[in-house]
Scaffold this motif. Structure first.
Motif, mmCIF file in Angstrom:
data_model
loop_
_atom_site.group_PDB
_atom_site.id
_atom_site.type_symbol
_atom_site.label_atom_id
_atom_site.label_comp_id
_atom_site.label_asym_id
_atom_site.label_seq_id
_atom_site.Cartn_x
_atom_site.Cartn_y
_atom_site.Cartn_z
ATOM 1 N N ALA A 57 86.109 3.993 7.548
ATOM 2 C CA ALA A 57 86.855 4.890 8.431
ATOM 3 C C ALA A 57 87.014 4.283 9.821
ATOM 4 O O ALA A 57 88.081 4.396 10.440
ATOM 5 N N VAL A 84 81.692 5.199 6.324
ATOM 6 C CA VAL A 84 81.918 5.411 7.766
ATOM 7 C C VAL A 84 82.526 4.145 8.361
ATOM 8 O O VAL A 84 83.469 4.215 9.158
ATOM 9 N N VAL A 110 81.648 13.180 11.999
ATOM 10 C CA VAL A 110 82.754 12.803 11.105
ATOM 11 C C VAL A 110 83.845 13.874 11.151
ATOM 12 O O VAL A 110 85.035 13.554 11.148
ATOM 13 N N LEU A 114 82.745 8.252 14.952
ATOM 14 C CA LEU A 114 82.225 7.652 13.713
ATOM 15 C C LEU A 114 81.032 6.747 14.006
ATOM 16 O O LEU A 114 80.070 6.708 13.235
ATOM 17 N N LYS A 165 92.194 10.742 7.236
ATOM 18 C CA LYS A 165 91.572 12.031 6.912
ATOM 19 C C LYS A 165 90.949 12.010 5.518
ATOM 20 O O LYS A 165 89.874 12.586 5.307
ATOM 21 N N ALA A 208 87.709 13.213 12.216
ATOM 22 C CA ALA A 208 88.837 13.595 11.360
ATOM 23 C C ALA A 208 89.815 14.500 12.094
ATOM 24 O O ALA A 208 90.998 14.558 11.733
ATOM 25 N N SER A 264 78.162 8.864 14.218
ATOM 26 C CA SER A 264 77.721 9.323 12.895
ATOM 27 C C SER A 264 76.905 8.244 12.185
ATOM 28 O O SER A 264 75.976 8.569 11.441
ATOM 29 N N CYS A 295 87.660 10.204 5.772
ATOM 30 C CA CYS A 295 86.669 11.088 6.394
ATOM 31 C C CYS A 295 86.203 12.160 5.418
ATOM 32 O O CYS A 295 85.006 12.489 5.384
#
Length: 174
Positions: A63, A60, A125, A106, A159, A129, A109, A162
């Motif tokens: 990302a 995460v 998430v 994120l 993407k 994305a 998350s 994710c």
């Protein structure tokens, strides 16, 4: 330190590192992008000490870094002197904002993972994305503006990251 104690500690260290590599490999096998998962986790020195939830949290953060980087890239493109088209500047700023929202999702998350609320972590998430799709659609609204290849490359990478996170969360169970 005696030779036998040194040998014991060396074996213990090697088996521990091997076990952690096995966990990374096993965890990454549950994802769509095994190589991306393994390389990202092995690049982070703390991943060798983590359980699957910790590995998800590391991904995460990967990302989030990607979203932040793309956000900065888009803002710099929007303010650069080479983008004199007003509609292009507007879309680039809109896209930058979308990547900012993706980072926020994120961040949520991460908290969900910490709280072991995996269904919400998954949902956040998924939302993150999806934000680049809004950016892509913004370019479609303005005929004659091509979707920049660098942005397409960044979107695809984001993407994929994710997708890796989602695959790991799937292993945690809801």
């Amino acid at each position: 330190m005696g030779p036998s104690l040194f040998l014991f500690l060396s074996i213990l260290t090697i088996s521990s590192a091997h076990g952690d590599t096995d966990l990374i490999s096993k965890t990454c096998k549950s994802t769509k992008y095994y190589d991306l998962c393994v390389s990202s986790l092995k690049a982070n020195s703390t991943s060798f000490k983590e359980d699957p939830k910790g590995l998800a949290m590391i991904m995460v953060r990967v990302a989030m870094t990607n979203a932040t980087s793309t956000n900065s890239y888009l803002f710099s493109q929007a303010t650069s002197s080479t983008n004199n088209v007003t509609s292009m500047k507007k879309i680039l700023k809109e896209c930058a904002n979308k990547y900012g929202f993706a980072k926020e999702a994120l961040q949520s998350s991460l908290q969900d993972l910490a709280d072991e609320v995996y269904d919400y972590a998954y949902m956040h998430v998924m939302a993150a994305a999806d934000y680049p799709n809004s950016c892509h659609n913004a370019f479609k609204r303005f005929h004659g503006l091509a979707y920049p290849s660098e942005l397409a490359r960044r979107e695809e990478g984001f993407k994929h990251i994710c997708d890796v996170v989602l695959g790991i969360i799937d292993t945690l169970g809801f």
